[in-house]
Design an enzyme around this catalytic site. Structure first.
Site, mmCIF file in Angstrom:
data_model
loop_
_atom_site.group_PDB
_atom_site.id
_atom_site.type_symbol
_atom_site.label_atom_id
_atom_site.label_comp_id
_atom_site.label_asym_id
_atom_site.label_seq_id
_atom_site.Cartn_x
_atom_site.Cartn_y
_atom_site.Cartn_z
ATOM 1 N N ASN A 191 40.508 73.393 55.881
ATOM 2 C CA ASN A 191 41.721 73.969 56.475
ATOM 3 C C ASN A 191 42.235 75.031 55.513
ATOM 4 O O ASN A 191 42.821 74.708 54.487
ATOM 5 C CB ASN A 191 42.752 72.846 56.666
ATOM 6 C CG ASN A 191 44.084 73.365 57.172
ATOM 7 O OD1 ASN A 191 44.199 74.531 57.554
ATOM 8 N ND2 ASN A 191 45.089 72.507 57.160
ATOM 9 N N GLY B 63 48.242 68.656 49.101
ATOM 10 C CA GLY B 63 48.534 69.742 48.171
ATOM 11 C C GLY B 63 49.267 69.288 46.922
ATOM 12 O O GLY B 63 49.812 70.112 46.181
ATOM 13 N N HIS C 89 49.131 69.118 62.367
ATOM 14 C CA HIS C 89 49.176 69.083 60.905
ATOM 15 C C HIS C 89 50.624 68.876 60.458
ATOM 16 O O HIS C 89 51.557 69.376 61.086
ATOM 17 C CB HIS C 89 48.618 70.387 60.335
ATOM 18 C CG HIS C 89 48.390 70.316 58.865
ATOM 19 N ND1 HIS C 89 49.420 70.423 57.960
ATOM 20 C CD2 HIS C 89 47.260 70.089 58.135
ATOM 21 C CE1 HIS C 89 48.920 70.291 56.739
ATOM 22 N NE2 HIS C 89 47.613 70.084 56.817
ATOM 23 N N SER D 192 44.398 66.161 49.198
ATOM 24 C CA SER D 192 43.847 66.373 47.849
ATOM 25 C C SER D 192 42.429 65.834 47.678
ATOM 26 O O SER D 192 42.096 65.285 46.628
ATOM 27 C CB SER D 192 44.790 65.789 46.790
ATOM 28 O OG SER D 192 46.053 66.423 46.857
ATOM 29 N N GLU E 164 46.268 62.072 57.276
ATOM 30 C CA GLU E 164 46.675 62.839 56.101
ATOM 31 C C GLU E 164 48.052 62.375 55.629
ATOM 32 O O GLU E 164 49.077 62.831 56.159
ATOM 33 C CB GLU E 164 46.749 64.329 56.449
ATOM 34 C CG GLU E 164 45.432 64.922 56.898
ATOM 35 C CD GLU E 164 45.391 66.428 56.672
ATOM 36 O OE1 GLU E 164 44.516 66.881 55.949
ATOM 37 O OE2 GLU E 164 46.263 67.132 57.197
ATOM 38 N N LYS F 198 44.544 77.171 55.921
ATOM 39 C CA LYS F 198 45.997 77.421 56.044
ATOM 40 C C LYS F 198 46.275 78.935 56.041
ATOM 41 O O LYS F 198 45.429 79.691 56.484
ATOM 42 C CB LYS F 198 46.751 76.678 54.944
ATOM 43 C CG LYS F 198 46.345 75.203 54.866
ATOM 44 C CD LYS F 198 47.240 74.372 54.014
ATOM 45 C CE LYS F 198 46.723 72.931 53.995
ATOM 46 N NZ LYS F 198 47.594 72.031 53.258
ATOM 47 N N GLU G 282 52.306 70.214 58.269
ATOM 48 C CA GLU G 282 53.060 71.465 58.066
ATOM 49 C C GLU G 282 53.563 72.012 59.396
ATOM 50 O O GLU G 282 54.639 72.615 59.465
ATOM 51 C CB GLU G 282 52.170 72.479 57.321
ATOM 52 C CG GLU G 282 51.975 72.065 55.875
ATOM 53 C CD GLU G 282 50.624 72.426 55.266
ATOM 54 O OE1 GLU G 282 49.925 73.310 55.791
ATOM 55 O OE2 GLU G 282 50.273 71.790 54.250
HETATM 56 P P1 PGA Z 1 44.923 69.508 50.506
HETATM 57 O O1 PGA Z 1 45.330 69.786 52.026
HETATM 58 O O2 PGA Z 1 43.457 69.180 50.500
HETATM 59 O O3 PGA Z 1 45.229 70.797 49.787
HETATM 60 O O4 PGA Z 1 45.753 68.376 50.034
HETATM 61 C C1 PGA Z 1 44.830 68.983 53.063
HETATM 62 C C2 PGA Z 1 45.399 69.448 54.368
HETATM 63 O O5 PGA Z 1 46.562 69.828 54.413
HETATM 64 O O6 PGA Z 1 44.697 69.434 55.394
#
Ligand code: PGA
Length: 250
Positions: free
Chosen positions: A9, A173, A95, A213, A167, A11, A97
């Site tokens: 992803n 992140g 997601h 992560s 997630e 983003k 976000e």
């Molecule tokens: P990350 O993000 O691997 O940077 O933690 C995962 C995601 O948001 O899909």
């Protein structure tokens, strides 16, 4: 029995040259024998270029979001038909976000998912709890509520087009990862919840990805869990070396 999937992803990162360079670097290092499907999700403006750049590879280019509306006066939105017209067959929905920053509701996600499924797309549906929900013991209910509200109007047949990505928001992140045990426990809970409603056959065929992560250093241990069928990876997917290292973890 069910597919392993590694999805990157990206983003809101990478302009066009960076997108194409990253794809080119991933292609160069992609092993001939892969034990997973590989997906990448660049930003909307670059999907067509990314799709064309990936044509001769096993990489599937997917979208990060889509509108539930068919077409018309929805400034700034992108429709399912638009995605499909540039070769996209899979979309990430829900997601955290999108939920937290853009205030997408369970109802929006139910509509988006249904619209995408009806047009034949595959949906990577994200769910996951915040830290306070885990700390108060509400993580299982939070996640199953998200799934129930957005996906339980689907038929068993339609579930073939669903991939679930668990997630935990506190792990996205942050460098913080759910332990392999925590991931397995939640994935097993999700699978059982779906089995109770739709039966074992549907639940056993469902790929459930872990996100939060994931890195080369922890991927193998997480993917080794019996109910973890791959990963949705943010930060580490923006570096070809680490993305490939994660792909090799299966
Ligand atoms: P990350 O993000 O691997 O940077 O933690 C995962 C995601 O948001 O899909």
């Amino acid at each position: 029995m069910r597919n392993n999937i590694l999805a990157g992803n990206w983003k809101m990162n990478c302009d066009l040259p960076m997108t194409q360079e990253l794809i080119s670097n991933i292609k160069k290092q992609l092993p001939e024998q892969l034990d997973c499907e590989v997906m990448i999700a660049p930003s909307h403006p670059f999907l067509y270029a990314a799709f064309n750049d990936s044509l001769d590879t096993p990489i599937e280019v997917i979208a990060q979001n889509v509108s539930q509306h068919e077409n018309g006066a929805f400034t700034g939105e992108v429709s399912i038909d638009m995605l499909q017209s540039v070769g996209i067959k899979t979309v990430i929905l829900g997601h955290s976000e999108r939920r937290d920053v853009f205030l997408e509701t369970d109802k929006d996600l139910a509509q988006k998912t249904k619209a995408a499924i009806d047009k034949g797309m595959r949906v990577v549906f994200c769910c996951g709890e915040h830290l306070d929900q885990r700390n108060t013991g509400n993580h299982f209910k939070t996640v199953t509520d998200q799934i129930e509200k957005a996906l339980f109007d689907l038929s068993s047949k339609e579930w073939k087009q669903i991939v679930v990505a668990y997630e935990p928001v506190w792990a996205i992140g942050t460098g913080e990862t759910a332990s392999p045990d925590q991931a397995q426990e939640m994935h097993h809970h999700i699978r059982k919840f779906i089995a109770d409603k739709y039966g074992d056959k549907t639940a056993d065929k469902l790929s459930i990805l872990y996100g939060g992560s994931v890195k080369p250093a922890n991927a193998q241990e997480i993917f080794a869990q019996p109910d973890v069928d791959g990963g949705l990876v943010g930060g580490a997917s923006l570096d070809a070396d680490s993305f490939i290292a994660i792909a090799k973890a299966f």
